[in-house]
Design an enzyme around this catalytic site. Structure first.
Site, mmCIF file in Angstrom:
data_model
loop_
_atom_site.group_PDB
_atom_site.id
_atom_site.type_symbol
_atom_site.label_atom_id
_atom_site.label_comp_id
_atom_site.label_asym_id
_atom_site.label_seq_id
_atom_site.Cartn_x
_atom_site.Cartn_y
_atom_site.Cartn_z
ATOM 1 N N LYS A 71 -7.232 0.624 -16.717
ATOM 2 C CA LYS A 71 -6.033 1.052 -16.009
ATOM 3 C C LYS A 71 -5.401 -0.130 -15.273
ATOM 4 O O LYS A 71 -6.031 -1.173 -15.080
ATOM 5 C CB LYS A 71 -6.383 2.155 -15.010
ATOM 6 C CG LYS A 71 -7.334 1.708 -13.901
ATOM 7 C CD LYS A 71 -7.677 2.852 -12.968
ATOM 8 C CE LYS A 71 -8.600 2.368 -11.850
ATOM 9 N NZ LYS A 71 -8.943 3.430 -10.906
ATOM 10 N N ARG A 192 -9.037 14.109 -3.758
ATOM 11 C CA ARG A 192 -7.766 13.669 -4.319
ATOM 12 C C ARG A 192 -7.410 14.538 -5.523
ATOM 13 O O ARG A 192 -6.435 15.287 -5.495
ATOM 14 C CB ARG A 192 -7.834 12.199 -4.724
ATOM 15 C CG ARG A 192 -8.112 11.235 -3.587
ATOM 16 C CD ARG A 192 -7.999 9.791 -4.025
ATOM 17 N NE ARG A 192 -8.769 9.510 -5.224
ATOM 18 C CZ ARG A 192 -8.902 8.309 -5.763
ATOM 19 N NH1 ARG A 192 -8.281 7.267 -5.220
ATOM 20 N NH2 ARG A 192 -9.632 8.130 -6.849
ATOM 21 N N TYR A 328 7.147 -21.019 7.049
ATOM 22 C CA TYR A 328 7.887 -20.015 7.819
ATOM 23 C C TYR A 328 7.207 -19.687 9.150
ATOM 24 O O TYR A 328 5.979 -19.595 9.230
ATOM 25 C CB TYR A 328 8.015 -18.707 7.019
ATOM 26 C CG TYR A 328 9.022 -18.739 5.895
ATOM 27 C CD1 TYR A 328 10.357 -19.056 6.138
ATOM 28 C CD2 TYR A 328 8.644 -18.425 4.598
ATOM 29 C CE1 TYR A 328 11.294 -19.061 5.110
ATOM 30 C CE2 TYR A 328 9.562 -18.430 3.558
ATOM 31 C CZ TYR A 328 10.891 -18.750 3.817
ATOM 32 O OH TYR A 328 11.795 -18.758 2.801
ATOM 33 N N MET A 376 7.013 -16.393 -1.036
ATOM 34 C CA MET A 376 7.089 -15.722 -2.326
ATOM 35 C C MET A 376 6.723 -16.642 -3.490
ATOM 36 O O MET A 376 6.028 -16.221 -4.425
ATOM 37 C CB MET A 376 8.496 -15.159 -2.542
ATOM 38 C CG MET A 376 8.654 -14.368 -3.834
ATOM 39 S SD MET A 376 10.328 -13.770 -4.074
ATOM 40 C CE MET A 376 10.458 -12.581 -2.739
#
Length: 435
Positions: A71, A192, A328, A376
């Protein structure tokens, strides 16, 4: 940036798992502690095909089956190439999350059984059947939708109108009994997905009204299989056993019983049943166990090989004086004359932002700290202590560099997450090379 995925390591891990769950001393007792013949659902389909029951037992009953969990694009590593390699190596089943994942495998040539582990929404069942994906029933009401779709599907198949009616996986999926096979999930504590234990009788009644359906397997999912201090897993196992007993008392054969995920495969042999579902361990990554010393014991018994190497190259080197900010929000201030390297990889590629000012990478076999805010597209590293560092040098985020290594499973606990989270963070733009 690029990723190297070792298919050789994955296949080696597959064999380690097979040998681990099929020890020679217990070969003749596989599955029987769960009160049924091992893989009875699978065996029944073989018998219907006219094969010798004795030959089938010799070939199948003495080996637990493997359902490879692929998956989420095989945990970010590439479901199609990995599944092709696993299919060639004899993997019996594949586990996916949704119809789209299963269809991608079918279109790539995967012809073995594919189980959609998380169920389906009303209306989706038609796509599952048309692509010969085995559905999971997680609600009693699912049977009504699946029965209607199965009746239509089998009617078309009998008239030669099914899209893949003559394919090998079509034969496997629609047994000669003209019934569509499915698996049942029982909720034993994860809360779930799955029918609740109190719904077992309602499920049996509903199944009796579905002449086009056949229960092929029954499973549950552990919430904390790697925790050997708390008792949740034992409680789940006992509840699941009780549900199987109630199904049999109602005349419903559970078929292929499976409940062991990666943690249970490693350390809970009493849960191996008829089939096991390796996830992270298939790719070479052990969980963290509680107590911690359990992990060392497991690693000694199952010496897995991590399959991922994630690398980039230095595209900039800058000499930065003391007291200067890097990146940053000035989250890193140099305390000495420093050489700062930049690699063209950031959180869009899989260098997660949580590693800002935390952890290391490898340059020329040396561990170097990640410094400044991970952005990023770019990450900065302090390479002051690396002699001869140069533009174009390879930086290893995960994997081996000579005698040094930093594995995904080592980084995950440092930033409070799990290995699969970091694997799935690999970005789409990162090219993958299969070696």
């Amino acid at each position: 940036m690029w990723a190297e995925v070792s298919l050789k390591a994955i296949l080696r891990n597959l064999e380690i798992i097979r040998e681990h769950v099929n020890p020679a001393a217990r070969a003749g007792r596989v599955g029987r502690e769960w009160g049924s013949e091992a893989g009875v659902g699978f065996l029944e389909s073989e018998k219907r095909a006219g094969k010798s029951a004795r030959a089938t037992e010799s070939k199948k009953q003495r080996r637990r089956m493997i359902l490879a969990v692929v998956k989420s694009n095989a945990y970010g590593l590439g479901a199609v190439p990995i599944s092709k390699a696993l299919q060639k190596a004899g993997t019996e089943w594949f586990g996916v999350t949704c119809a789209n994942e299963g269809i991608e495998l079918r279109e790539s040539g995967i012809r073995e059984r594919i189980l959609v582990l998380t169920g389906f929404w009303p209306g989706e069942e038609k796509r599952l059947l048309e692509n010969y994906l085995t559905p999971t029933v997680t609600r009693v009401d699912d049977l009504r939708h699946l029965e209607r779709a199965a009746k239509s599907f089998l009617g078309k198949a009998s008239r030669g109108k099914a899209a893949h009616g003559t394919s090998s996986y079509g034969i496997l999926f629609a047994a000669k009994s003209s019934r569509v096979r499915f698996h049942l999930k029982i909720n034993t504590g994860m809360n779930r997905l799955g029918i609740s234990p109190s719904e077992v009788e309602a499920f049996a009644r509903a199944l009796a009204e579905c002449p086009h359906l056949e229960l092929e397997g029954t499973f549950t999912h552990f919430a904390s299989a790697e925790d050997f201090i708390g008792g949740q897993t034992v409680t789940q196992e006992e509840l699941f056993r009780a549900c199987l007993d109630r199904l049999r008392a109602l005349g419903v054969e559970p078929g292929i019983v499976h409940l062991a995920n990666s943690g249970a495969i490693c350390a809970r042999p009493e849960t191996w049943a008829d089939m096991v579902r390796p996830g992270a361990i298939l790719y070479g990554y052990h969980q963290r166990f509680d107590p911690p010393e359990k992990r060392s014991e497991v690693m000694a018994q199952m010496p897995l090989e991590p399959c991922l190497s994630l690398r980039a190259r230095i595209i900039s080197l800058r000499d930065v004086p003391p007291g200067e900010a890097v990146g940053y929000s000035a989250r890193f201030i140099t305390e000495r004359p420093s050489k700062i390297a930049v690699i063209n990889a950031g959180y869009a590629d899989g260098v997660v932002r949580a590693r800002t000012n935390r952890g290391c990478a490898l340059v020329r076999e040396r561990r170097v700290p990640l410094v400044g805010t991970i952005s990023m597209d770019l990450t900065t590293l302090d390479v002051t202590d690396v002699p001869g560092v140069a533009l174009g040098d390879v930086v290893t985020i995960y994997g081996k560099d000579g005698k040094s290594a930093i594995e995904v499973s080592d980084v995950a606990p440092e930033i409070g997450t799990v290995t699969s989270d970091l694997l799935c963070a690999l970005g789409r733009r990162v090219p993958k090379y299969y070696v």
